[in-house]
Design an enzyme around this catalytic site. Structure first.
Site, PDB file in Angstrom:
ATOM      1  N   GLN A 190       0.850  -1.186   0.000  1.00 20.04           N
ATOM      2  CA  GLN A 190       0.000   0.000   0.000  1.00 20.04           C
ATOM      3  C   GLN A 190       0.891   1.244   0.000  1.00 20.04           C
ATOM      4  OE1 GLN A 190      -3.230   0.046  -0.322  1.00 20.04           O
ATOM      5  NE2 GLN A 190      -3.691  -2.126  -0.024  1.00 20.04           N
ATOM      6  N   TYR A 218      -7.015 -12.506  -2.550  1.00 17.88           N
ATOM      7  CA  TYR A 218      -6.025 -11.455  -2.852  1.00 17.88           C
ATOM      8  C   TYR A 218      -5.436 -10.866  -1.560  1.00 17.88           C
ATOM      9  CZ  TYR A 218      -8.970 -11.468  -7.099  1.00 17.88           C
ATOM     10  OH  TYR A 218      -9.713 -11.819  -8.192  1.00 17.88           O
ATOM     11  N   ASN A 223      -1.821  -7.767   4.575  1.00 13.35           N
ATOM     12  CA  ASN A 223      -2.143  -6.425   5.058  1.00 13.35           C
ATOM     13  C   ASN A 223      -3.425  -6.410   5.888  1.00 13.35           C
ATOM     14  OD1 ASN A 223      -1.678  -3.459   5.022  1.00 13.35           O
ATOM     15  ND2 ASN A 223      -3.579  -3.428   3.836  1.00 13.35           N
ATOM     16  N   GLU A 239      -3.477 -16.041  -2.113  1.00 16.05           N
ATOM     17  CA  GLU A 239      -2.631 -15.075  -2.819  1.00 16.05           C
ATOM     18  C   GLU A 239      -1.793 -15.860  -3.826  1.00 16.05           C
ATOM     19  OE1 GLU A 239      -0.606 -12.259  -4.524  1.00 16.05           O
ATOM     20  OE2 GLU A 239      -2.180 -11.738  -3.072  1.00 16.05           O
ATOM     21  N   ASP A 299     -10.026  -7.944  -2.256  1.00 11.18           N
ATOM     22  CA  ASP A 299      -9.279  -6.729  -2.589  1.00 11.18           C
ATOM     23  C   ASP A 299      -8.608  -6.981  -3.935  1.00 11.18           C
ATOM     24  OD1 ASP A 299      -7.861  -4.387  -2.654  1.00 11.18           O
ATOM     25  OD2 ASP A 299      -6.543  -4.868  -0.965  1.00 11.18           O
ATOM     26  N   CYS A 324      -9.715  -0.600  -5.863  1.00  4.69           N
ATOM     27  CA  CYS A 324      -8.858   0.495  -6.328  1.00  4.69           C
ATOM     28  C   CYS A 324      -9.358   1.061  -7.651  1.00  4.69           C
ATOM     29  CB  CYS A 324      -7.415   0.023  -6.472  1.00  4.69           C
ATOM     30  SG  CYS A 324      -7.190  -1.327  -7.654  1.00  4.69           S
ATOM     31  N   GLU A 358      -9.876   4.931  -4.030  1.00  4.48           N
ATOM     32  CA  GLU A 358      -9.941   3.639  -3.350  1.00  4.48           C
ATOM     33  C   GLU A 358     -11.236   3.636  -2.542  1.00  4.48           C
ATOM     34  OE1 GLU A 358      -7.159   0.168  -2.294  1.00  4.48           O
ATOM     35  OE2 GLU A 358      -6.879   1.871  -3.630  1.00  4.48           O
TER      36      GLU A 358
END
Length: 372
Positions: A190, A218, A223, A239, A299, A324, A358
């Site tokens: 990020q 994802y 995070n 992931e 995400d 995003c 975002e």
């Protein structure tokens, strides 16, 4: 590049424009009023990439105007963290008197943290050798003597020379606790640490009182996984990028979290596994049937969720979606709002002074009582 502080009204004006645009886009979905999470007006980017321009015996950072493609000299980068700006000046001062390190230097990438660590990647249009390594080690030592907690990496075609570490360890204060995140060079992180903290705390607020387990697609370097683990019995996260998976596993361990399991596979592959279309060796030791996931967290990249994954996540009572790209989000919401309603909406200004937005959306199934 302008090195003055942007006028406060300039930031407020661009943020107001985004709020208005998001409200218009979300109107057809009967979304509630957006919760607004602004960015610092300056020094908000923790990573930055610059081309290097050589001019006689001088060299300096440059960027290109996205519209005119005109070259812009960058001596100070208002958007970048204070540490990036300090390192930019220190690097140029050292490189100007280091011919071996300057030769065919093409790009400089900076990755910094709120906790004061940094990695700088020097990218070349020539082979790198042991002579380069020795010169880079001397540069690193000089920077450390100035007080910088920095590591250097050299990259060229099919070559990566790492002097020490190719990562930084970020420490973020999130809802009264400190979370440690290993961030690997050349992997996604990020970019706006202050807004990332807002995102993590918002995700915690909308999952307060959640039940059962969490499915996360994802997950990156973990995070959100690390922050949300305390609200769920277990977290099953996926992931595809190997460096991100390795960082996530490290982050889970260093934060002493014992209820998160990470699987290396794409969202599309996981959807195929859930539907029984394919068998995966990576899942042979995972008891998918044993998970009781009432919440799914996504995400995705800018392209959003593919149609099959959209249909898969619609089976869950609660969907937490970080986006995003509001355009792909709206495409997904056209399907998701047939089965779910939007309970919470947030705007996170990750990229000030740009059109990028975002967003965060919490959706609750029509037949599921709201706990928001």
């Amino acid at each position: 590049m302008d090195n003055e502080t942007p006028p406060t009204d300039s930031y407020e004006r661009q943020l107001t424009e985004k709020i208005t645009r998001l409200k218009t886009m979300m109107g057809i979905f009967r979304a509630p009023e957006a919760e607004i999470h602004p960015s610092p007006a300056r020094h908000y980017r923790m990573r930055a990439e610059f081309r290097v321009w050589h001019e006689d015996q001088d060299l300096y950072h440059i960027m290109f105007d996205p519209t005119t493609k005109q070259r812009i000299r960058v001596d100070d980068f208002t958007a970048g963290s204070k540490l990036i700006n300090e390192l930019m000046r220190a690097m140029m001062a050292k490189l100007r008197s280091a011919p071996l390190l300057r030769d065919k230097l093409f790009q400089l990438d900076y990755l910094t943290t709120l906790s004061g660590e940094a990695v700088i990647t020097l990218i070349y249009h020539r082979p790198l050798d042991e002579e380069w390594r020795a010169a880079a080690a001397a540069l690193r030592d000089d920077l450390r003597a100035q007080g910088f907690r920095v590591d250097l990496i050299g990259r060229a075609a099919k070559t990566k020379i790492c002097l020490d570490r190719d990562y930084v360890d970020e420490r973020l204060p999130v809802a009264g606790r400190e979370l440690v995140y290993r961030q690997v060079e050349n992997s996604f992180t990020q970019p706006n640490a202050a807004v990332n903290i807002h995102m993590l705390e918002w995700a915690l607020s909308v999952t307060d009182g959640a039940q059962g387990d969490l499915l996360e697609l994802y997950c990156g370097n973990g995070n959100f996984s690390l922050a949300l683990a305390c609200h769920f019995d277990r977290v099953l996260a996926t992931e595809i990028a190997k460096p991100s998976v390795e960082a996530a596993l490290h982050n889970i361990a260093v934060n002493h979290i014992d209820n998160v399991q990470v699987i290396r596979m794409s969202a599309e592959e996981f959807t195929q596994a859930m539907r029984g279309d394919r068998d995966f060796n990576r899942l042979k030791d995972v008891d998918l049937a044993g998970y009781r996931c009432e919440t799914v967290f996504v995400d995705p990249p800018r392209s959003g969720l593919d149609d099959e994954t959209v249909r898969m996540v619609q089976a869950y009572p609660r969907i937490l979606y970080i986006s995003c790209n509001p355009e792909s989000l709206c495409r997904n919401l056209a399907a998701l709002t047939k089965t779910h309603r939007i309970e919470r909406l947030a705007l996170f200004d990750q990229f000030p002074y740009t059109p990028h937005m975002e967003c965060g959306v919490l959706l609750n199934a029509h037949d599921n009582p709201s706990r928001s």
